[in-house]
Design an enzyme around this catalytic site. Sequence first.
Site, PDB file in Angstrom:
ATOM      1  N   CYS A 109      27.885  21.163  24.018  1.00 41.36           N
ATOM      2  CA  CYS A 109      28.620  21.053  22.760  1.00 41.36           C
ATOM      3  C   CYS A 109      30.125  21.186  23.000  1.00 41.36           C
ATOM      4  O   CYS A 109      30.563  22.139  23.643  1.00 41.36           O
ATOM      5  CB  CYS A 109      28.139  22.139  21.793  1.00 41.36           C
ATOM      6  SG  CYS A 109      29.076  22.154  20.259  1.00 41.36           S
TER       7      CYS A 109
ATOM      8  N   GLU B 206      27.763 -19.141  -7.065  1.00 35.46           N
ATOM      9  CA  GLU B 206      27.505 -17.792  -7.600  1.00 35.46           C
ATOM     10  C   GLU B 206      27.806 -16.742  -6.552  1.00 35.46           C
ATOM     11  O   GLU B 206      27.855 -17.045  -5.366  1.00 35.46           O
ATOM     12  CB  GLU B 206      26.013 -17.662  -7.942  1.00 35.46           C
ATOM     13  CG  GLU B 206      25.561 -18.596  -9.012  1.00 35.46           C
ATOM     14  CD  GLU B 206      24.039 -18.646  -9.111  1.00 35.46           C
ATOM     15  OE1 GLU B 206      23.359 -17.768  -8.548  1.00 35.46           O
ATOM     16  OE2 GLU B 206      23.556 -19.572  -9.744  1.00 35.46           O
TER      17      GLU B 206
ATOM     18  N   CYS C 117      31.308  24.642  21.258  1.00 38.79           N
ATOM     19  CA  CYS C 117      30.880  25.987  21.644  1.00 38.79           C
ATOM     20  C   CYS C 117      30.302  26.056  23.044  1.00 38.79           C
ATOM     21  O   CYS C 117      30.006  27.135  23.541  1.00 38.79           O
ATOM     22  CB  CYS C 117      29.873  26.531  20.638  1.00 38.79           C
ATOM     23  SG  CYS C 117      28.267  25.728  20.785  1.00 38.79           S
TER      24      CYS C 117
ATOM     25  N   CYS D 123      28.304  28.361  16.790  1.00 38.51           N
ATOM     26  CA  CYS D 123      29.092  27.135  16.957  1.00 38.51           C
ATOM     27  C   CYS D 123      30.052  26.979  15.760  1.00 38.51           C
ATOM     28  O   CYS D 123      29.600  26.879  14.613  1.00 38.51           O
ATOM     29  CB  CYS D 123      28.138  25.956  17.082  1.00 38.51           C
ATOM     30  SG  CYS D 123      28.988  24.404  17.290  1.00 38.51           S
TER      31      CYS D 123
ATOM     32  N   CYS E 279      23.524  20.362  18.563  1.00 36.81           N
ATOM     33  CA  CYS E 279      23.869  21.646  19.163  1.00 36.81           C
ATOM     34  C   CYS E 279      22.971  22.718  18.539  1.00 36.81           C
ATOM     35  O   CYS E 279      22.990  22.911  17.328  1.00 36.81           O
ATOM     36  CB  CYS E 279      25.338  21.949  18.891  1.00 36.81           C
ATOM     37  SG  CYS E 279      25.738  23.657  19.276  1.00 36.81           S
TER      38      CYS E 279
ATOM     39  N   LYS F 113      27.846 -16.596   3.993  1.00 36.37           N
ATOM     40  CA  LYS F 113      28.061 -15.154   4.162  1.00 36.37           C
ATOM     41  C   LYS F 113      29.517 -14.910   4.532  1.00 36.37           C
ATOM     42  O   LYS F 113      30.053 -15.574   5.422  1.00 36.37           O
ATOM     43  CB  LYS F 113      27.175 -14.630   5.303  1.00 36.37           C
ATOM     44  CG  LYS F 113      25.708 -14.656   4.975  1.00 36.37           C
ATOM     45  CD  LYS F 113      25.307 -13.363   4.272  1.00 36.37           C
ATOM     46  CE  LYS F 113      23.846 -13.100   4.434  1.00 36.37           C
ATOM     47  NZ  LYS F 113      23.448 -12.016   5.204  1.00 36.37           N
TER      48      LYS F 113
ATOM     49  N   TYR G 176      19.749 -14.358 -11.951  1.00 41.16           N
ATOM     50  CA  TYR G 176      20.371 -15.603 -11.522  1.00 41.16           C
ATOM     51  C   TYR G 176      19.439 -16.812 -11.419  1.00 41.16           C
ATOM     52  O   TYR G 176      19.846 -17.845 -10.906  1.00 41.16           O
ATOM     53  CB  TYR G 176      21.110 -15.410 -10.203  1.00 41.16           C
ATOM     54  CG  TYR G 176      20.322 -14.701  -9.124  1.00 41.16           C
ATOM     55  CD1 TYR G 176      19.180 -15.251  -8.597  1.00 41.16           C
ATOM     56  CD2 TYR G 176      20.749 -13.463  -8.632  1.00 41.16           C
ATOM     57  CE1 TYR G 176      18.465 -14.606  -7.611  1.00 41.16           C
ATOM     58  CE2 TYR G 176      20.036 -12.808  -7.641  1.00 41.16           C
ATOM     59  CZ  TYR G 176      18.890 -13.387  -7.130  1.00 41.16           C
ATOM     60  OH  TYR G 176      18.185 -12.744  -6.161  1.00 41.16           O
TER      61      TYR G 176
ATOM     62  N   SER H 167      13.632 -17.295   0.633  1.00 39.62           N
ATOM     63  CA  SER H 167      14.994 -16.826   0.898  1.00 39.62           C
ATOM     64  C   SER H 167      15.899 -18.043   1.077  1.00 39.62           C
ATOM     65  O   SER H 167      15.445 -19.187   0.995  1.00 39.62           O
ATOM     66  CB  SER H 167      15.023 -15.926   2.121  1.00 39.62           C
ATOM     67  OG  SER H 167      14.558 -16.652   3.217  1.00 39.62           O
TER      68      SER H 167
ATOM     69  N   LYS I 283      26.778 -13.720  -4.163  1.00 38.08           N
ATOM     70  CA  LYS I 283      25.537 -13.292  -3.516  1.00 38.08           C
ATOM     71  C   LYS I 283      25.494 -11.770  -3.550  1.00 38.08           C
ATOM     72  O   LYS I 283      26.188 -11.096  -2.790  1.00 38.08           O
ATOM     73  CB  LYS I 283      25.466 -13.802  -2.079  1.00 38.08           C
ATOM     74  CG  LYS I 283      24.119 -13.530  -1.439  1.00 38.08           C
ATOM     75  CD  LYS I 283      23.991 -14.249  -0.104  1.00 38.08           C
ATOM     76  CE  LYS I 283      22.570 -14.218   0.434  1.00 38.08           C
ATOM     77  NZ  LYS I 283      21.968 -12.914   0.524  1.00 38.08           N
TER      78      LYS I 283
ATOM     79  N   ASP J 204      24.398  -8.024  -3.070  1.00 35.91           N
ATOM     80  CA  ASP J 204      23.785  -7.366  -1.925  1.00 35.91           C
ATOM     81  C   ASP J 204      22.913  -6.220  -2.428  1.00 35.91           C
ATOM     82  O   ASP J 204      23.315  -5.067  -2.434  1.00 35.91           O
ATOM     83  CB  ASP J 204      24.900  -6.841  -1.007  1.00 35.91           C
ATOM     84  CG  ASP J 204      24.369  -6.520   0.362  1.00 35.91           C
ATOM     85  OD1 ASP J 204      23.197  -6.836   0.626  1.00 35.91           O
ATOM     86  OD2 ASP J 204      25.122  -5.947   1.163  1.00 35.91           O
TER      87      ASP J 204
ATOM     88  N   PHE K 286      23.898   7.787 -30.439  1.00 35.92           N
ATOM     89  CA  PHE K 286      22.825   7.062 -29.754  1.00 35.92           C
ATOM     90  C   PHE K 286      21.630   7.990 -29.496  1.00 35.92           C
ATOM     91  O   PHE K 286      20.485   7.654 -29.776  1.00 35.92           O
ATOM     92  CB  PHE K 286      23.343   6.471 -28.437  1.00 35.92           C
ATOM     93  CG  PHE K 286      22.302   5.702 -27.688  1.00 35.92           C
ATOM     94  CD1 PHE K 286      22.084   4.356 -27.970  1.00 35.92           C
ATOM     95  CD2 PHE K 286      21.514   6.317 -26.722  1.00 35.92           C
ATOM     96  CE1 PHE K 286      21.099   3.640 -27.302  1.00 35.92           C
ATOM     97  CE2 PHE K 286      20.528   5.608 -26.053  1.00 35.92           C
ATOM     98  CZ  PHE K 286      20.318   4.267 -26.343  1.00 35.92           C
TER      99      PHE K 286
HETATM  100  S1  IVH Z   1      18.875 -17.636  -5.387  1.00 39.31           S
HETATM  101  C1  IVH Z   1      15.201 -19.931  -3.444  1.00 39.31           C
HETATM  102  N1  IVH Z   1      21.110 -16.475  -6.067  1.00 39.31           N
HETATM  103  O1  IVH Z   1      19.677 -13.577  -1.523  1.00 39.31           O
HETATM  104  C2  IVH Z   1      16.271 -18.920  -3.321  1.00 39.31           C
HETATM  105  N2  IVH Z   1      19.736 -15.401  -4.445  1.00 39.31           N
HETATM  106  O2  IVH Z   1      18.404 -15.031   0.963  1.00 39.31           O
HETATM  107  C3  IVH Z   1      16.462 -18.156  -4.551  1.00 39.31           C
HETATM  108  N3  IVH Z   1      20.637 -13.239  -3.674  1.00 39.31           N
HETATM  109  O3  IVH Z   1      16.224 -13.068  -1.851  1.00 39.31           O
HETATM  110  C4  IVH Z   1      17.522 -17.146  -4.428  1.00 39.31           C
HETATM  111  N4  IVH Z   1      22.450 -13.241  -4.916  1.00 39.31           N
HETATM  112  O4  IVH Z   1      17.767 -11.448  -3.019  1.00 39.31           O
HETATM  113  C5  IVH Z   1      20.020 -16.410  -5.296  1.00 39.31           C
HETATM  114  N5  IVH Z   1      23.121 -15.554  -6.799  1.00 39.31           N
HETATM  115  C6  IVH Z   1      22.029 -15.484  -6.045  1.00 39.31           C
HETATM  116  C7  IVH Z   1      21.774 -14.397  -5.173  1.00 39.31           C
HETATM  117  C8  IVH Z   1      20.623 -14.394  -4.384  1.00 39.31           C
HETATM  118  C9  IVH Z   1      21.743 -12.568  -4.015  1.00 39.31           C
HETATM  119  C10 IVH Z   1      19.655 -12.767  -2.668  1.00 39.31           C
HETATM  120  C11 IVH Z   1      18.220 -12.778  -3.146  1.00 39.31           C
HETATM  121  C12 IVH Z   1      17.472 -13.626  -2.194  1.00 39.31           C
HETATM  122  C13 IVH Z   1      18.373 -13.704  -1.018  1.00 39.31           C
HETATM  123  C14 IVH Z   1      18.198 -15.065  -0.393  1.00 39.31           C
END
Ligand code: IVH
Length: 681
Positions: free
Chosen positions: A405, A112, A408, A429, A423, A311, A224, A82, A114, A116, A36
């Site tokens: 401390c 799906e 020490c 120490c 400290c 969540k 996504y 969000s 979520k 992080d 590669f």
């Molecule tokens: S859909 C209109 N799908 O969660 C909303 N969001 O609170 C579109 N996130 O800002 C978001 N996994 O950063 C969607 N499978 C998923 C996700 C996802 C993580 C995050 C994303 C978003 C926050 C929403």
Amino acid sequence: MSDSIKHKIEELSRQIEEHNYKYYVEAQPSISDYEFDKLLEELIRLEKEHPEYLRADSPSQRVGGQVTKEFKTVKHKYPMLSLGNTYSEEDLRDFDDRVRKALNSGYEYVCELKYDGVAIGLTYKNGVLVQAVTRGDGEKGDDVTTNVKTIKSIPLKLRGHDYPEEFEIRGEIFLPRKVFDEINKEREEIGEPPLANPRNAAAGTLKMQDSSVVAKRNLDCYLYAVYADNLPYKSHFESVKAAKTWGFKTSDSMQKASTIQEVFSFINKWDTERSNLEFDIDGVVIKVNSYEQQRFLGFTAKSPRWAISYKFKAQQVSTLLESISYQVGRTGSITPVANLRPVLLAGTTVKRASLHNADIIEKLDVRIGDTVFVEKGGEIIPKIISVDLSKRPENAVKVEYITHCPECGAMLIRNEAEANHFCPNEAMCPPQVKGRMEHFVGRRAMNIDSLGSETIAQLFDAGLIHNSADIYSLRKEDLLKLERMAEKSATNLLAGVDASKQIPFERVLYAIGIRHIGETTAKKLAFYFKNIDALKSATLEQLLEVGDIGETTAKSIIDYFADPKNAIIIEKLRESGVQLALSEEQLVNASDKLKGLSFVVSGVFNKFSRDDLKKAIEQNGGKSVGSISGKTSYLVAGENMGPEKLKKAEKLGVPIISEDDFIKMLNPSPALPSGERVEKD
Ligand code: IVH
């Protein structure tokens, strides 16, 4: 002729991207790393010879190199909203009820994971990635395209032909847990506090100024959601599946659900299986699949009515707080730790939890004898969430934070704007002294692997070593008096100590453990000042002259040498024969030729790696800096240098030189790293 070169460049680019796809998206590489690298080298060489064929979507762009001083703010074409959060089955049923009432006809959900991490929106035009923007405030975000291009699982150019002419795809950039652990290990080595979790680390990485550093961090990305003015698909599921065929990494765990019961099964499955994933998820996202139904349901001010997140509950238990103890770290920082009545949580027995600092104890109003709720979240160490006041016994004792401390006895201090007490008794120490010695003998420092942390503790407790320099006066007869120390290990240990006297100056400088001096900074300082005496007598202004050394680091160096105890250690190291200056060979290669000049290095080079080029600048008395300003003397331009940088240099009238021009500046006795010489013609 040139047509065939163009064709060759295109063909190489295609092959390289195909291999990137196999490796990073499908996890099924079909050639070796070596093969590669050869392909990539060949591409870079051809693009250098024929810059007219270098394209923005060339895989050579993935190595990074462009530095962004300030990220441009960009308005989102489609606002980046969000999701509403739910935490219980009941909330989720309410969501389903609302959806059912609004849509009279049938509907299905897509479930799906979520992720992080950090949300990102990628815009493609005619199949080429043109822009990557962070969420920001939802209306406007930061343009982080240069950094995002280094993420190998994100296609720079799409596969197939059936993608919309222009569209945006959104997803989450994250740092795999393994990479996160490695970063924290490195931070620990230079005495920096660890990053709290992979999400913060990913966010920080994405906003780094030097994209070549981002390239090394191995960020990853799942996509996504697809947005376009005229999407040819009727549902979310279909468009994500299509996106997969265009080369995006989409999740295989995405699943349709026709009842809320099926949604619950998906949630339960991933709540247990999430610990086996290589990255963090904090819940599940549930979306109505049909675009028409999504449009019908619409949005509230903040989030869509057609989607919601569930969540995961961090697992919690309650238990008794028996006492609080205080730990002292290598840099003297104090961490209060709760000693708990052992309790089972998420499969492990928990006996201790971090209480972080005095403010947290006060905020929780936690008392000894209280029953507390303990939670295991994204972080490895469990934390105390709250106190069960209904169970507070009358004799619960308010916590009096320690003033001295525990190791020490020194009076603790707390700097303004710092959360932790610490400290100040660095020199005496025990955990601080032992920690510094452990750092000193470490593999990347003096590399005395015959001397482990247990032996250091033994030697320290026996009063045989008080600081790193004492290691060099250890005698065999002293060692043999220690428990579990036989003739052979004693001989080995001393041989290891002896061998460390050959460790080059730049590593010794790292080993002595000046705060904020990591390996790279140590190297820079060593080549700039050439010996410890010059460094010791440097003024703040002189230190700031060295490329990439800021106020904090400069002050830390001054403080270190101002301490007479450190002066004694340095003298003792000198007497023991430890290298406190560059070697003859290193000096032969060094010069003052570039003194007073500052250089910005950008792009990829043929005769040097970028790091070696920077090293050569420093070895010859120059200063290597990250970004171009009116003060920059030269821009050393390599392959694939960012156009922004070029523009800026031209605007400010900074001369742009090639790698060969640079080498000529060092002639007639050019100084190259690793003792190489350039052939004279
Ligand atoms: S859909 C209109 N799908 O969660 C909303 N969001 O609170 C579109 N996130 O800002 C978001 N996994 O950063 C969607 N499978 C998923 C996700 C996802 C993580 C995050 C994303 C978003 C926050 C929403």
